[in-house]
Write a protein that holds these residues in place. Structure first.
Motif, PDB file in Angstrom:
ATOM      1  N   PHE A  87       0.812  -1.230   0.000  1.00 56.75           N
ATOM      2  CA  PHE A  87       0.000   0.000   0.000  1.00 56.75           C
ATOM      3  C   PHE A  87       0.842   1.274   0.000  1.00 56.75           C
ATOM      4  O   PHE A  87       0.452   2.273  -0.598  1.00 56.75           O
ATOM      5  CB  PHE A  87      -0.916   0.013   1.232  1.00 56.75           C
ATOM      6  N   ASP A  91      -0.793   3.095  -3.015  1.00 56.15           N
ATOM      7  CA  ASP A  91      -2.036   3.768  -2.612  1.00 56.15           C
ATOM      8  C   ASP A  91      -2.440   4.870  -3.606  1.00 56.15           C
ATOM      9  O   ASP A  91      -3.612   5.208  -3.715  1.00 56.15           O
ATOM     10  CB  ASP A  91      -1.911   4.396  -1.209  1.00 56.15           C
ATOM     11  N   PHE A 126      -6.204  -6.022   3.265  1.00 58.91           N
ATOM     12  CA  PHE A 126      -6.417  -5.007   2.232  1.00 58.91           C
ATOM     13  C   PHE A 126      -7.546  -5.459   1.317  1.00 58.91           C
ATOM     14  O   PHE A 126      -7.486  -6.565   0.779  1.00 58.91           O
ATOM     15  CB  PHE A 126      -5.139  -4.821   1.404  1.00 58.91           C
TER      16      PHE A 126
END
Ligand SMILES: [Zn+2]
Length: 289
Positions: A87, A91, A126
């Motif tokens: 991430f 992201d 996630f």
């Protein structure tokens, strides 16, 4: 691997995302048209030029990264390479794609981003990312790109920090982004849940040493911009801790007994000051030998 405190502690994913929301972005000019943005998750490498900006990794936050990118040049962002699926490097895929970036990554990055993926050591699952955040240019073997006058070699590490890590080497400027196969001055995370391995990390570290010279600028996934001698120190630390932990495990010691024996004691002052302390790193190494 279970973390005893995992049930009650806030996930480090939340802590890191919150910290990134207010972190200052530091812009480092390297050579030629290459820069690094530091401060939002993993380091972000940027190559500017008339083919559009080329980014390796996205960091976490949009506004500060967007401002830092605008400060470098007016070139639109056209190409984004994900060094791996985590991430703190991906992201920003969705917003960067929305402004025109084509996303390139290893096929395992796309695989892990496509489905719900649990990282037990981070106490976090996630969710699948939106379709627009998925890489569409997929690589499975080494590839060479020609952008903004630079020869950019993408190399697949195989199993290392994850099973999706790739390096990005800018030949003419002698600069390499080595993804999370180097945490410069910090113990690294090894994500066994998505195909990482300790011996793979050591192999990647060896490859990085072999692939650089005394003039190479080395961009780690985490930590300050580095050089070959820091790649060597990191490799030597991994090999030494591996040997100590493997010897204790061979004697039949449990994980907790090995942690209590403090096999990283000689290294903690230099390497244990960031996200991963000596005890956590010992657990990671124990799982890999
Ligand atoms: Zn990572």
């Amino acid at each position: 691997m279970k973390n005893a405190d995992a049930a009650t502690a806030e996930s480090p994913v939340i802590t890191i995302r919150n910290a990134a929301a207010t972190a200052k972005i530091i812009v480092h000019k390297l050579r030629g048209n290459l820069s690094v943005l530091e401060g939002s998750g993993g380091n972000i490498t940027v190559l500017t030029g008339r083919d559009g900006k080329v980014l390796v990794d996205t960091g976490i936050t949009r506004p500060r990264v967007e401002d830092a990118l605008a400060s470098l040049s007016d070139d639109p962002v056209k190409h984004l390479i994900n060094s791996h699926w985590h991430f703190d490097h991906t992201d920003g895929n969705e917003w960067l794609h929305s402004i025109g970036a084509e996303i390139t990554a290893h096929q395992n990055t796309r695989k892990h981003l496509s489905v719900a993926t649990r990282v037990e050591d981070w106490n976090f699952t996630f969710p699948p990312v939106p379709a627009d955040a998925l890489p569409t240019k997929i690589i499975t073997i080494d590839e060479t790109l020609h952008l903004n006058g630079a020869t950019l070699e993408l190399k697949c590490y195989g199993s290392a920090h994850t099973d999706s890590d790739i390096s990005a080497q800018f030949q003419e400027d002698n600069v390499i982004s080595v993804a999370d196969t180097l945490w410069n001055g910090q113990y690294p995370f090894i994500d066994y849940g998505t195909g990482g391995s300790l011996d793979g990390m050591i192999r990647a570290a060896e490859a990085n040493v072999a692939n650089t010279d005394d003039e190479t600028i080395v961009i780690p996934g985490h930590g300050p911009i580095g050089n070959k001698s820091q790649l060597i120190e990191f490799r030597d630390m991994l090999v030494a801790v591996r040997e100590k932990v493997a010897n204790l495990k061979k004697q039949g010691r449990s994980r907790d007994e090995v942690v209590a024996a403090k096999p990283t004691a000689d290294y903690d002052a230099k390497w244990g000051g960031f996200v991963i302390n000596g005890d956590f790193f010992t657990k990671l190494v124990y799982a890999g030998v």
